[in-house]
Every structure is written in C-alpha cells, then in structure tokens.
Design a protein around this motif. Sequence first.
Motif, short mmCIF file in Angstrom:
data_model
loop_
_atom_site.label_atom_id
_atom_site.label_comp_id
_atom_site.label_asym_id
_atom_site.label_seq_id
_atom_site.Cartn_x
_atom_site.Cartn_y
_atom_site.Cartn_z
N LEU A 146 -6.14 -10.86 -4.12
CA LEU A 146 -6.19 -10.64 -5.57
C LEU A 146 -5.81 -9.21 -5.92
CD1 LEU A 146 -9.52 -12.55 -6.31
CD2 LEU A 146 -7.24 -13.23 -7.09
N GLY B 79 -1.76 -8.82 -4.99
CA GLY B 79 -0.95 -9.64 -5.89
C GLY B 79 0.49 -9.79 -5.45
N VAL C 148 -3.19 -14.31 -3.67
CA VAL C 148 -1.84 -13.90 -4.05
C VAL C 148 -1.20 -14.93 -4.98
CG1 VAL C 148 0.50 -13.52 -3.18
CG2 VAL C 148 -1.44 -12.46 -2.02
N THR D 40 1.38 -13.60 -13.19
CA THR D 40 2.54 -12.76 -13.48
C THR D 40 3.61 -13.56 -14.21
OG1 THR D 40 2.14 -11.33 -11.57
CG2 THR D 40 4.39 -11.37 -12.46
N GLN E 245 -2.36 -14.49 -8.53
CA GLN E 245 -1.72 -13.36 -9.21
C GLN E 245 -0.25 -13.62 -9.50
OE1 GLN E 245 -4.32 -12.24 -10.19
NE2 GLN E 245 -4.57 -10.15 -9.43
#
Length: 335
Positions: free
Chosen positions: A72, A75, A145, A152, A148
């Motif tokens: 996290l 990311g 990941v 994004t 995130q």
Amino acid sequence: MTYLTRASSLHGFHEFARSQHLNPAELLREAGLARDVLDNPDALISFHRFALVLELASKASDNLLFGLEFGLYQGVGIFGSLLYLMRNAKSVGDALRDLGHYFHVHDNYGDVAVHRADDHALLYYATEAQNLPGGRQVSELVVGVGHQLMRTLLGSRWQPAVAMFQHAPAVNPARYRRLLGVAPRFNSAFDAWMFDVNLLNVSLTDADPALHRLMQQHLDNASRLHSHQLPNHIQRLLRSFLPSGRVTIDYIADFMRLSPRSLQRHLAEQGTSFQTLLDDTRQTMTLRYLEESDMTLMQLTEVLGYANQSAFSRAFQRWFGVSPRQWLKQQKARP
C-alpha cells in the motif's frame, strides 16, 4: 526456472523499513542483496531474495502485515515504464490488458490477468511456483499494490467488492478491513480484487495515444531482449563477486536459487557457458584496470579472483598472446 524481478519491486523499501524501525541495509545484506540495489531500478534481482527481504522484515518488525502495508505504501512505483503504458491506454480494461501482456518484462514469477464473471471482474496475480520464502508477504504486497493501481486509474470511482487472499488470515480480519477499506475473503483460488465489471469500460481521459504507442514499442523491445538477459545478469554478478574470490558456478547458482546444472542449461540455451562468461568478464576487467588504474599485477590477480599470479599470467597470455609485463612494456612504448 530462473525467477527474476526488477529491483523496482523494492521501490520505497528504505523509507518504509525505517518507518518500521528497521535497518534496511542490514535486511538487504541478510537476504543476499546489495545495499545499493535500488540505485538501478531496472536491474534484475532474484525473486526469491526479494521475497526473503519481505519475510525478514516482517519478522524483525514483528509485523505480520508488513507485505500488505508495504504494498500500500509503495503503490504504482514498482511498475516503472509499465505505468506510463497503462496510464495512456484508452480505458481501464485496456490498461489492465497491457499490464498482463507485458508483466513478464517486470518479473517472470507470476502472471497478472483480468477475468470477467457476470457483473463482476477479477484482477488477480497467479503463479505455479512453490516453496517461496515469504510467499504470504508477497501475496499481500501484490494485493496492496493492486489496490493502489486501481485507485490511480479510477480515483474515487474505485469501490471494490472484496479483496481475496489465497491464504488464511495472519491476524484478525478486522485489521485487513481497516487497511483496505473492504471486506477480505481468505482461502480463495487467487490473490485478487473483485469489482464491478463496468469499471473496465471507464475511459482514461488524460491518455496520450502517441505516448502509449511509444511505450508499447519500448516494452516490445524489452520483451524481445528479456530471454537474452541471463548472460548479462551473470556477468554483473561476476563483476560483484570476483574480488572476494566467490566465482564458482556453485556459488553463483546458489545465489540465484538454481542448481549448477540448471544454470548451465539456461546458459547453453543462450549459446554460452558459465566458464565462457567468467573468462570474458575477467578479460574485460583486466583491460579496464590496466588502462584506468595503477594496480600492481598482484593486486589485479586478487581482484580477478585468481588463486595466484601464475594462473592470472597464463590466462593473460591466452587472451593477448603476451605476458602481462610484456603488454605493459608495449603500452609504455606507444607514443
């Protein structure tokens, strides 16, 4: 199979480890990685050693969720040029398709895929490899990941249905929920995110088609080179280990978590051998040191990992047709 990943998989490790009151350089050393490994994010490192770093950090910090929290924290920073490709795709679905298609350029341990099922979609990471040290830490980092990445791409529209883990919970599931903001599901078939399938159709408004094509060409080239990178990777290791004398195939194979026979087979598929790479590396280093340094021949013998100066002199005679001292005299005689 040689499992490798980019050093960018450890993006942000130094900062996050310190936030957990850990010594990042010591953890990297203990896992067999150089303390400056992140100076070249595109360099290839052993996936097993990457996973071992996470396991060691989890134990040293007494934090069973180290992998998830680290994922996290770091990311999308792990993806490198893959991120630019995804951000400039037409839609979220296209971005994830690009990720799956080119993920092997980032690491060859697992595959990223999207599966559509009725009104839901799954974004998952799958691997057939077994007995990975720190396997649970890797699984949870991947989920972190992934969270995130989707945030994004989608911003506030990212509202997943459930986070899925292949393993049993390491701590009270409520801690997972607090970190991820969604109910976790354990003992699943995949490490995955489940979400509304319509999110795949969301357009990426800032996408640049020209930049997308450029990044696609770059990754196509990298993909073609990927299968030929092992010899170069071996030579980088040799340059690092030669001064300490640790240049046997057994040592290098162990460092890469391979058997010597498997390493030789992979190199043979690339038309070379361990001894050829060792010889070529020593020859290149010899010329560099003779031309750019004031080392004595005895010092050079030690730096190149030879048992004695006689062994170095025999190799030098084979490479250049003259002894080291004759070569030096010839260089001094040149205008």
